[in-house]
Design an enzyme around this catalytic site. Structure first.
Site, PDB file in Angstrom:
ATOM      1  N   HIS A 124     -11.291   1.988   7.738  1.00 28.68           N
ATOM      2  CA  HIS A 124     -10.878   0.650   8.187  1.00 28.68           C
ATOM      3  C   HIS A 124      -9.867   0.705   9.327  1.00 28.68           C
ATOM      4  O   HIS A 124      -9.328  -0.308   9.739  1.00 28.68           O
ATOM      5  CB  HIS A 124     -10.258  -0.145   7.036  1.00 28.68           C
ATOM      6  CG  HIS A 124      -8.930   0.387   6.591  1.00 28.68           C
ATOM      7  ND1 HIS A 124      -7.751   0.015   7.194  1.00 28.68           N
ATOM      8  CD2 HIS A 124      -8.589   1.273   5.643  1.00 28.68           C
ATOM      9  CE1 HIS A 124      -6.762   0.650   6.610  1.00 28.68           C
ATOM     10  NE2 HIS A 124      -7.238   1.426   5.679  1.00 28.68           N
ATOM     11  N   GLU A 161       9.068   7.872   2.865  1.00 26.69           N
ATOM     12  CA  GLU A 161       8.009   8.527   3.643  1.00 26.69           C
ATOM     13  C   GLU A 161       8.428   8.599   5.115  1.00 26.69           C
ATOM     14  O   GLU A 161       7.679   8.222   6.017  1.00 26.69           O
ATOM     15  CB  GLU A 161       6.665   7.804   3.494  1.00 26.69           C
ATOM     16  CG  GLU A 161       5.488   8.676   3.891  1.00 26.69           C
ATOM     17  CD  GLU A 161       4.133   7.998   3.666  1.00 26.69           C
ATOM     18  OE1 GLU A 161       3.536   8.211   2.598  1.00 26.69           O
ATOM     19  OE2 GLU A 161       3.676   7.269   4.566  1.00 26.69           O
ATOM     20  N   HIS A 221     -13.523  -2.632   3.275  1.00 25.52           N
ATOM     21  CA  HIS A 221     -12.287  -3.330   3.663  1.00 25.52           C
ATOM     22  C   HIS A 221     -12.645  -4.716   4.207  1.00 25.52           C
ATOM     23  O   HIS A 221     -13.665  -4.865   4.892  1.00 25.52           O
ATOM     24  CB  HIS A 221     -11.576  -2.483   4.730  1.00 25.52           C
ATOM     25  CG  HIS A 221     -10.157  -2.862   4.980  1.00 25.52           C
ATOM     26  ND1 HIS A 221      -9.821  -3.875   5.833  1.00 25.52           N
ATOM     27  CD2 HIS A 221      -8.999  -2.383   4.481  1.00 25.52           C
ATOM     28  CE1 HIS A 221      -8.492  -3.978   5.860  1.00 25.52           C
ATOM     29  NE2 HIS A 221      -7.977  -3.087   5.040  1.00 25.52           N
ATOM     30  N   GLU A 254       1.802   1.837  14.560  1.00 25.69           N
ATOM     31  CA  GLU A 254       2.477   2.504  13.441  1.00 25.69           C
ATOM     32  C   GLU A 254       3.369   3.673  13.867  1.00 25.69           C
ATOM     33  O   GLU A 254       4.463   3.856  13.332  1.00 25.69           O
ATOM     34  CB  GLU A 254       1.447   2.992  12.415  1.00 25.69           C
ATOM     35  CG  GLU A 254       0.794   1.878  11.592  1.00 25.69           C
ATOM     36  CD  GLU A 254      -0.423   1.271  12.265  1.00 25.69           C
ATOM     37  OE1 GLU A 254      -0.750   1.671  13.416  1.00 25.69           O
ATOM     38  OE2 GLU A 254      -1.054   0.383  11.658  1.00 25.69           O
ATOM     39  N   ARG A 306      -8.087   0.887  12.934  1.00 29.17           N
ATOM     40  CA  ARG A 306      -8.419   0.337  14.255  1.00 29.17           C
ATOM     41  C   ARG A 306      -9.104   1.378  15.151  1.00 29.17           C
ATOM     42  O   ARG A 306     -10.068   1.091  15.843  1.00 29.17           O
ATOM     43  CB  ARG A 306      -7.119  -0.129  14.923  1.00 29.17           C
ATOM     44  CG  ARG A 306      -7.193  -1.499  15.510  1.00 29.17           C
ATOM     45  CD  ARG A 306      -5.808  -1.981  15.900  1.00 29.17           C
ATOM     46  NE  ARG A 306      -5.124  -2.580  14.781  1.00 29.17           N
ATOM     47  CZ  ARG A 306      -3.900  -2.276  14.362  1.00 29.17           C
ATOM     48  NH1 ARG A 306      -3.204  -1.345  14.955  1.00 29.17           N
ATOM     49  NH2 ARG A 306      -3.369  -2.897  13.347  1.00 29.17           N
ATOM     50  N   ASP A 357       5.085   2.681   7.793  1.00 21.29           N
ATOM     51  CA  ASP A 357       5.045   2.455   9.234  1.00 21.29           C
ATOM     52  C   ASP A 357       4.491   1.104   9.636  1.00 21.29           C
ATOM     53  O   ASP A 357       4.017   0.924  10.758  1.00 21.29           O
ATOM     54  CB  ASP A 357       4.174   3.557   9.856  1.00 21.29           C
ATOM     55  CG  ASP A 357       2.815   3.659   9.177  1.00 21.29           C
ATOM     56  OD1 ASP A 357       2.395   2.683   8.550  1.00 21.29           O
ATOM     57  OD2 ASP A 357       2.177   4.725   9.283  1.00 21.29           O
TER      58      ASP A 357
HETATM   59  N1  UDP Z   1      -7.168   2.055  -2.166  1.00 22.09           N
HETATM   60  C1  UDP Z   1      -7.440   1.291  -3.295  1.00 22.09           C
HETATM   61  N2  UDP Z   1      -8.627   0.610  -3.355  1.00 22.09           N
HETATM   62  C2  UDP Z   1      -9.544   0.656  -2.368  1.00 22.09           C
HETATM   63  C3  UDP Z   1      -9.269   1.455  -1.221  1.00 22.09           C
HETATM   64  C4  UDP Z   1      -8.061   2.126  -1.149  1.00 22.09           C
HETATM   65  O1  UDP Z   1      -6.643   1.229  -4.218  1.00 22.09           O
HETATM   66  O2  UDP Z   1     -10.597   0.014  -2.501  1.00 22.09           O
HETATM   67  C5  UDP Z   1      -5.861   2.717  -2.068  1.00 22.09           C
HETATM   68  C6  UDP Z   1      -5.891   4.196  -1.798  1.00 22.09           C
HETATM   69  O3  UDP Z   1      -5.892   4.916  -2.991  1.00 22.09           O
HETATM   70  C7  UDP Z   1      -4.627   4.442  -1.008  1.00 22.09           C
HETATM   71  C8  UDP Z   1      -4.378   3.134  -0.345  1.00 22.09           C
HETATM   72  O4  UDP Z   1      -5.179   2.153  -0.974  1.00 22.09           O
HETATM   73  O5  UDP Z   1      -3.511   4.708  -1.832  1.00 22.09           O
HETATM   74  C9  UDP Z   1      -4.716   3.275   1.107  1.00 22.09           C
HETATM   75  O6  UDP Z   1      -4.545   2.104   1.730  1.00 22.09           O
HETATM   76  P1  UDP Z   1      -5.033   1.911   3.211  1.00 22.09           P
HETATM   77  O7  UDP Z   1      -6.203   2.793   3.437  1.00 22.09           O
HETATM   78  O8  UDP Z   1      -5.152   0.443   3.363  1.00 22.09           O
HETATM   79  O9  UDP Z   1      -3.798   2.336   4.073  1.00 22.09           O
HETATM   80  P2  UDP Z   1      -3.309   3.716   4.664  1.00 22.09           P
HETATM   81  O10 UDP Z   1      -3.143   4.653   3.530  1.00 22.09           O
HETATM   82  O11 UDP Z   1      -4.325   4.168   5.671  1.00 22.09           O
HETATM   83  O12 UDP Z   1      -2.004   3.380   5.300  1.00 22.09           O
END
Ligand code: UDP
Length: 399
Positions: A236, A145, A269, A159, A238, A123
């Site tokens: 992290h 997805e 983050h 998103e 918003r 997204d």
């Molecule tokens: N992740 C990682 N290292 C970190 C924090 C998160 O590899 O230090 C991975 C986590 O396993 C997940 C992904 O990053 O698969 C999540 O990314 P993020 O939280 O940025 O995005 P979202 O999933 O919320 O779209």
């Protein structure tokens, strides 16, 4: 050809017929995979690997680099070779500025590479803009997805709207779960291009668990905290910035300081809103480990070794059930209700008393213990293979 029946545009149909290999080209179809952020790289890595292995496809990998430093370790760990890097990242850009750059830079690549299909994931602005650019060139879009919905067009922003728009543009909607399929059908009853394939994050997790070792630094921290109740935190988004994040971080600190056998790991983050709140609320505590963002192998290892995960991430909501780990979701609502329904995750809205919830689970660990027995609602690790099977079937391969 069933994926095209919802459009009346004869010209588009004819073009898709040609561009998706229904013509008599003797080359195998070309799939362009586009990503730009950490979660997209993780979730598309298994698809890229499957495409590379398959004799039935040619593939091209494009990164927008919407994330830069966060993305690099993931390319290494999954051995992803980027053919074209759009390098769109610069400080303080608006989504429109990112979109404009991607449209401008991707268009000539589409012209030169002439892919039959472009695959986007999730997204992000990269995913939506890539799908839009492909559509404008009458290239079939595959959305990995597909069908996640929060129900609120403005949250998460932007998103949720990106997801909705990509669904309209896509020739292939690859949904992770049945409820994602239902979301799509509720929105547009005539979608006839939905394929429930599971979530590719499970494939990625399996790959990492089989192929990677824990890094030395994390190994030392794990030894140091052996036998303790480890909480792993990520936050992290918003929506969490400001008061809510400050309150949750304070509650976590209070909980750690109340119990000698509890420690907290937080890969922080790089977003300045997160950094500032973190150093204000969590600095200087012996049992709180503030870490740099971790590579995927270490992050997965740490999830596995945790007593409890607390997170507002989307991907983590799919990974926790895959690893049988209990998760408190720091959000008002979630577009992944499967994790809540299965019993692995609990939704902790901004009004909840996180300290009290942690205390309850410290006193009575029955929920925490029960989670490891729960079946993963997000798939079995064979999603990439299913995506290729659909593409192969639909894009008649002339071999
Ligand atoms: N992740 C990682 N290292 C970190 C924090 C998160 O590899 O230090 C991975 C986590 O396993 C997940 C992904 O990053 O698969 C999540 O990314 P993020 O939280 O940025 O995005 P979202 O999933 O919320 O779209």
């Amino acid at each position: 050809m069933d994926f095209m029946t919802r459009t009346n545009d004869a010209d588009l149909k004819e073009h898709l017929n040609r561009s998706t290999g229904f013509g008599d080209s003797s080359d195998s179809p070309k799939v362009l995979v586009l990503f730009g952020t950490r979660p997209e790289a993780i979730k598309l890595a298994p698809v890229i690997a499957a495409l590379k292995r398959s004799p039935d496809f040619r593939s091209v990998v494009v990164s927008s680099s919407q994330h830069t430093d966060l993305l690099k370790p993931f390319l290494r760990i999954f051995d992803i070779n980027v053919d074209h890097d759009l390098k769109v990242m610069s400080q303080d850009q608006t989504p429109n500025q990112v979109s404009a750059k991607i449209l401008n830079l991707l268009d000539p690549i589409l012209e030169i590479e002439k892919p039959d299909v472009i695959l986007v994931q999730g997204d992000t602005t990269t995913a939506f803009t890539g799908a839009f650019a492909a559509f404008n060139r009458k290239i079939a879009v595959g959305h990995v997805e597909a069908g996640l919905r929060s129900g609120n067009p403005l949250s998460p922003f932007p998103e949720e709207m990106n997801r909705r728009l990509i669904s309209q543009l896509a020739a292939f909607n690859f949904a992770a779960t049945e409820s994602n399929r239902e979301n799509l059908l509720r929105e547009s009853g005539d979608f006839d291009n939905i394929y429930v394939v599971g979530n590719t994050v499970v494939d990625a997790l399996h790959f990492i668990l089989e192929s990677s070792e824990t890094g030395e630094d994390l190994g030392k921290l794990l030894s140091k905290t052996e036998g303790m109740k480890r909480i792993l935190l990520t936050t992290h988004r918003r929506e969490s910035f400001g008061e809510v994040m400050g309150k949750n971080l304070s509650h976590l600190r209070k909980f750690v300081e109340t119990h000698d056998d509890v420690c907290l790991f937080f890969p922080v983050h790089p977003n300045p809103n997160v950094r500032e709140a973190t150093y204000q609320k969590l600095n200087g505590s012996d049992r709180i480990f503030l870490l740099d963002p971790m590579d995927y192998a270490d992050f997965v290892a740490l999830m596995k070794e945790s007593w409890l995960i607390v997170s507002d991430s989307g991907g983590v909501q799919e990974e926790a059930p895959s690893l049988g780990k209990p998760l408190l979701v720091l959000r008002e609502n979630t577009e992944r209700p499967e994790a809540i329904a299965s019993g692995v995750a609990k939704l902790i809205g901004s009004n909840a008393d996180l300290f009290e919830i942690l205390e309850e689970n410290y006193r009575d660990e029955s929920w925490i213990r029960s989670v490891r027995e729960i079946e993963n609602p997000f798939g079995d690790g064979a999603s990439a293979k299913r995506i290729l099977t659909v593409l192969k079937e639909k894009i008649r391969i002339s071999a």
